[in-house]
Design a protein around this motif. Structure first.
Motif, PDB file in Angstrom:
ATOM      1  N   UNK A 135       0.854  -1.188   0.000  1.00 25.27           N
ATOM      2  CA  UNK A 135       0.000   0.000   0.000  1.00 25.27           C
ATOM      3  C   UNK A 135       0.882   1.226   0.000  1.00 25.27           C
ATOM      4  N   UNK A 136       0.464   2.274  -0.726  1.00 27.06           N
ATOM      5  CA  UNK A 136       1.269   3.493  -0.753  1.00 27.06           C
ATOM      6  C   UNK A 136       0.409   4.672  -1.208  1.00 27.06           C
ATOM      7  N   UNK A 137       1.005   5.853  -1.140  1.00 30.64           N
ATOM      8  CA  UNK A 137       0.396   7.080  -1.651  1.00 30.64           C
ATOM      9  C   UNK A 137       0.397   7.000  -3.167  1.00 30.64           C
ATOM     10  N   UNK A 138      -0.774   6.981  -3.773  1.00 36.73           N
ATOM     11  CA  UNK A 138      -0.883   6.847  -5.219  1.00 36.73           C
ATOM     12  C   UNK A 138      -0.557   8.088  -6.012  1.00 36.73           C
ATOM     13  N   UNK A 139      -0.166   9.168  -5.331  1.00 38.32           N
ATOM     14  CA  UNK A 139       0.263  10.386  -6.018  1.00 38.32           C
ATOM     15  C   UNK A 139       1.746  10.671  -5.781  1.00 38.32           C
ATOM     16  N   UNK A 140       2.418   9.759  -5.101  1.00 33.81           N
ATOM     17  CA  UNK A 140       3.854   9.877  -4.821  1.00 33.81           C
ATOM     18  C   UNK A 140       4.592   8.934  -5.770  1.00 33.81           C
ATOM     19  N   UNK A 141       5.241   9.492  -6.777  1.00 37.89           N
ATOM     20  CA  UNK A 141       5.859   8.678  -7.822  1.00 37.89           C
ATOM     21  C   UNK A 141       6.918   7.727  -7.275  1.00 37.89           C
ATOM     22  N   UNK A 142       7.754   8.213  -6.378  1.00 36.74           N
ATOM     23  CA  UNK A 142       8.786   7.342  -5.817  1.00 36.74           C
ATOM     24  C   UNK A 142       8.167   6.223  -4.988  1.00 36.74           C
ATOM     25  N   UNK A 143       7.110   6.539  -4.252  1.00 38.07           N
ATOM     26  CA  UNK A 143       6.441   5.520  -3.436  1.00 38.07           C
ATOM     27  C   UNK A 143       5.845   4.431  -4.315  1.00 38.07           C
ATOM     28  N   UNK A 144       5.275   4.806  -5.458  1.00 39.29           N
ATOM     29  CA  UNK A 144       4.720   3.812  -6.372  1.00 39.29           C
ATOM     30  C   UNK A 144       5.834   2.929  -6.934  1.00 39.29           C
ATOM     31  N   UNK A 145       6.922   3.547  -7.338  1.00 39.43           N
ATOM     32  CA  UNK A 145       8.068   2.788  -7.854  1.00 39.43           C
ATOM     33  C   UNK A 145       8.576   1.808  -6.797  1.00 39.43           C
ATOM     34  N   UNK A 146       8.730   2.292  -5.566  1.00 36.46           N
ATOM     35  CA  UNK A 146       9.219   1.440  -4.490  1.00 36.46           C
ATOM     36  C   UNK A 146       8.283   0.257  -4.254  1.00 36.46           C
ATOM     37  N   UNK A 147       6.974   0.525  -4.305  1.00 39.34           N
ATOM     38  CA  UNK A 147       5.994  -0.540  -4.063  1.00 39.34           C
ATOM     39  C   UNK A 147       6.077  -1.613  -5.145  1.00 39.34           C
ATOM     40  N   UNK A 148       6.279  -1.192  -6.388  1.00 38.34           N
ATOM     41  CA  UNK A 148       6.415  -2.154  -7.485  1.00 38.34           C
ATOM     42  C   UNK A 148       7.690  -2.966  -7.332  1.00 38.34           C
ATOM     43  N   UNK A 149       8.776  -2.293  -6.991  1.00 41.90           N
ATOM     44  CA  UNK A 149      10.048  -2.996  -6.799  1.00 41.90           C
ATOM     45  C   UNK A 149       9.967  -3.973  -5.629  1.00 41.90           C
ATOM     46  N   UNK A 150       9.294  -3.567  -4.559  1.00 44.27           N
ATOM     47  CA  UNK A 150       9.107  -4.462  -3.411  1.00 44.27           C
ATOM     48  C   UNK A 150       8.318  -5.700  -3.820  1.00 44.27           C
ATOM     49  N   UNK A 151       7.284  -5.499  -4.629  1.00 41.90           N
ATOM     50  CA  UNK A 151       6.476  -6.629  -5.079  1.00 41.90           C
ATOM     51  C   UNK A 151       7.309  -7.597  -5.911  1.00 41.90           C
ATOM     52  N   UNK A 152       8.099  -7.077  -6.821  1.00 41.56           N
ATOM     53  CA  UNK A 152       8.924  -7.947  -7.664  1.00 41.56           C
ATOM     54  C   UNK A 152       9.967  -8.704  -6.842  1.00 41.56           C
ATOM     55  N   UNK A 153      10.421  -8.070  -5.782  1.00 42.76           N
ATOM     56  CA  UNK A 153      11.451  -8.682  -4.952  1.00 42.76           C
ATOM     57  C   UNK A 153      10.888  -9.704  -3.973  1.00 42.76           C
ATOM     58  N   UNK A 154       9.699  -9.451  -3.449  1.00 43.09           N
ATOM     59  CA  UNK A 154       9.203 -10.228  -2.307  1.00 43.09           C
ATOM     60  C   UNK A 154       8.007 -11.128  -2.590  1.00 43.09           C
ATOM     61  N   UNK A 155       7.386 -11.008  -3.752  1.00 37.50           N
ATOM     62  CA  UNK A 155       6.150 -11.763  -4.001  1.00 37.50           C
ATOM     63  C   UNK A 155       6.377 -13.259  -4.114  1.00 37.50           C
ATOM     64  N   UNK A 156       7.558 -13.653  -4.568  1.00 37.43           N
ATOM     65  CA  UNK A 156       7.801 -15.076  -4.764  1.00 37.43           C
ATOM     66  C   UNK A 156       6.920 -15.616  -5.878  1.00 37.43           C
ATOM     67  N   UNK A 157       6.156 -16.667  -5.590  1.00 39.53           N
ATOM     68  CA  UNK A 157       5.301 -17.266  -6.611  1.00 39.53           C
ATOM     69  C   UNK A 157       3.861 -16.746  -6.540  1.00 39.53           C
ATOM     70  N   UNK A 158       3.670 -15.598  -5.891  1.00 37.60           N
ATOM     71  CA  UNK A 158       2.332 -15.040  -5.728  1.00 37.60           C
ATOM     72  C   UNK A 158       2.091 -13.859  -6.662  1.00 37.60           C
ATOM     73  N   UNK A 159       0.840 -13.623  -7.056  1.00 38.68           N
ATOM     74  CA  UNK A 159       0.508 -12.363  -7.719  1.00 38.68           C
ATOM     75  C   UNK A 159       0.598 -11.240  -6.684  1.00 38.68           C
ATOM     76  N   UNK A 160       0.681 -10.016  -7.149  1.00 37.17           N
ATOM     77  CA  UNK A 160       0.848  -8.881  -6.247  1.00 37.17           C
ATOM     78  C   UNK A 160      -0.269  -7.863  -6.406  1.00 37.17           C
ATOM     79  N   UNK A 161      -0.654  -7.270  -5.296  1.00 34.94           N
ATOM     80  CA  UNK A 161      -1.623  -6.179  -5.288  1.00 34.94           C
ATOM     81  C   UNK A 161      -1.028  -4.986  -4.551  1.00 34.94           C
ATOM     82  N   UNK A 162      -1.139  -3.815  -5.145  1.00 36.05           N
ATOM     83  CA  UNK A 162      -0.706  -2.571  -4.510  1.00 36.05           C
ATOM     84  C   UNK A 162      -1.909  -1.650  -4.398  1.00 36.05           C
ATOM     85  N   UNK A 163      -2.293  -1.339  -3.193  1.00 40.74           N
ATOM     86  CA  UNK A 163      -3.416  -0.439  -2.956  1.00 40.74           C
ATOM     87  C   UNK A 163      -2.886   0.990  -2.972  1.00 40.74           C
TER      88      UNK A 163
END
Length: 284
Positions: free
Chosen positions: A210-238
């Motif tokens: 979850x992150x601030x959807x108007x903070x560009x760096x926060x969105x980037x970080x959330x996507x990178x975190x998902x790619x790094x930590x999701x493993x074999x799961x799909x990812x959702x970012x609120x």
């Protein structure tokens, strides 16, 4: 971590998306302005930083895919594509006009760069899962990105898809909920309270952030975190967003899902954004 210049470029891109989308809707005098504005920053991050795309070859087999399930917010997609060079930005005035290639709802058969036809709410979840699953089956090194509305997330098809994607380990799917907390006829909490969406997707077997959807760096970080930590799961970012964000005549109005507006209102809103862009360029 992105550089300050990269973030500034994304901020400018997102404001230009808003400007282009508003100008596209000016001729009609009405549109889904609220949701278009709330997702503009995500569009800037995806098209400006994250997704692997080729505007000169929209059908490139190894590209990343984007499925905007809330397809009524197509003008945000069209503006993003035009600014990236998929088609002439002057053509944005053709949005929702007779015979247009830029219809009210996204259509992959009409618009260069649109990967999936959407707009019947909830169905984008299924098509995005199918896209990601198919690309994974073919051993393509790509991601499918999905954008859902928060009101749309009340649809049962969304949760059927959530169960299926987790069961099938569709790990190359990264979804977003544009959580602007409003839908067609009011606040989501008053229509059908969804509770903690992040926790719900975790309970359905997804990696969730979850992150601030108007903070560009926060969105980037959330996507990178998902790619790094999701493993074999799909990812959702609120994405916590504000409906109408960046549009002076819409951002403080309750019923701004779909609204009418005048040419003068568009001109005033565009003027404010152009001033903000100039200040960013000058480092003010």
């Amino acid at each position: 971590m992105s550089t300050a210049t990269e973030i500034k470029d994304l901020q400018i891109y997102s404001k230009n998306i808003r400007i282009a989308a508003m100008k596209a809707l000016e001729k009609i005098g009405a549109g889904h302005i609220g949701g278009v504005m709330s997702m503009a920053d995500l569009m800037a991050v995806l098209y400006g930083k994250v997704m692997r795309i080729d505007p000169k070859n929209p059908g490139w087999a190894d590209r990343d895919w984007l499925v905007v399930s809330k397809g009524h917010c197509g003008p945000a997609v069209y503006a993003s594509l035009a600014l990236k060079g998929y088609f002439d930005i002057k053509d944005l005035i053709k949005v929702n006009q007779p015979g247009t290639f830029l219809p009210s709802h996204c259509d992959r058969n009409l618009t260069p760069g649109v990967d999936m036809t959407t707009g019947s709410l909830g169905q984008g979840m299924s098509t995005a899962i199918g896209t990601a699953w198919g690309n994974k089956y073919q051993n393509r090194d790509s991601y499918t990105y999905l954008v859902l509305g928060d009101g749309e997330s009340q649809e049962g098809q969304v949760w059927e898809g959530a169960l299926f994607a987790a069961q099938q380990k569709v790990s190359n799917l990264i979804a977003f909920v544009d959580y602007n907390k409003k839908q067609l006829d009011g606040y989501t909490k008053d229509v059908c309270e969804m509770g903690d969406l992040k926790q719900k997707f975790e309970d359905f077997g997804w990696y969730a952030g979850e992150c601030d959807g108007h903070d560009h760096q926060a969105i980037i970080n959330a996507i990178e975190d998902a790619k790094k930590n999701a493993g074999d799961r799909p990812s959702m970012i609120v994405l916590n967003t504000e409906k109408g964000r960046g549009c002076s005549f819409a951002e403080d109005i309750l019923y701004n899902h779909h609204m009418s507006f005048t040419k003068e209102q568009i001109e005033e809103a565009v003027k404010r954004l152009e001033k903000e862009i100039k200040e960013l360029e000058q480092g003010v």
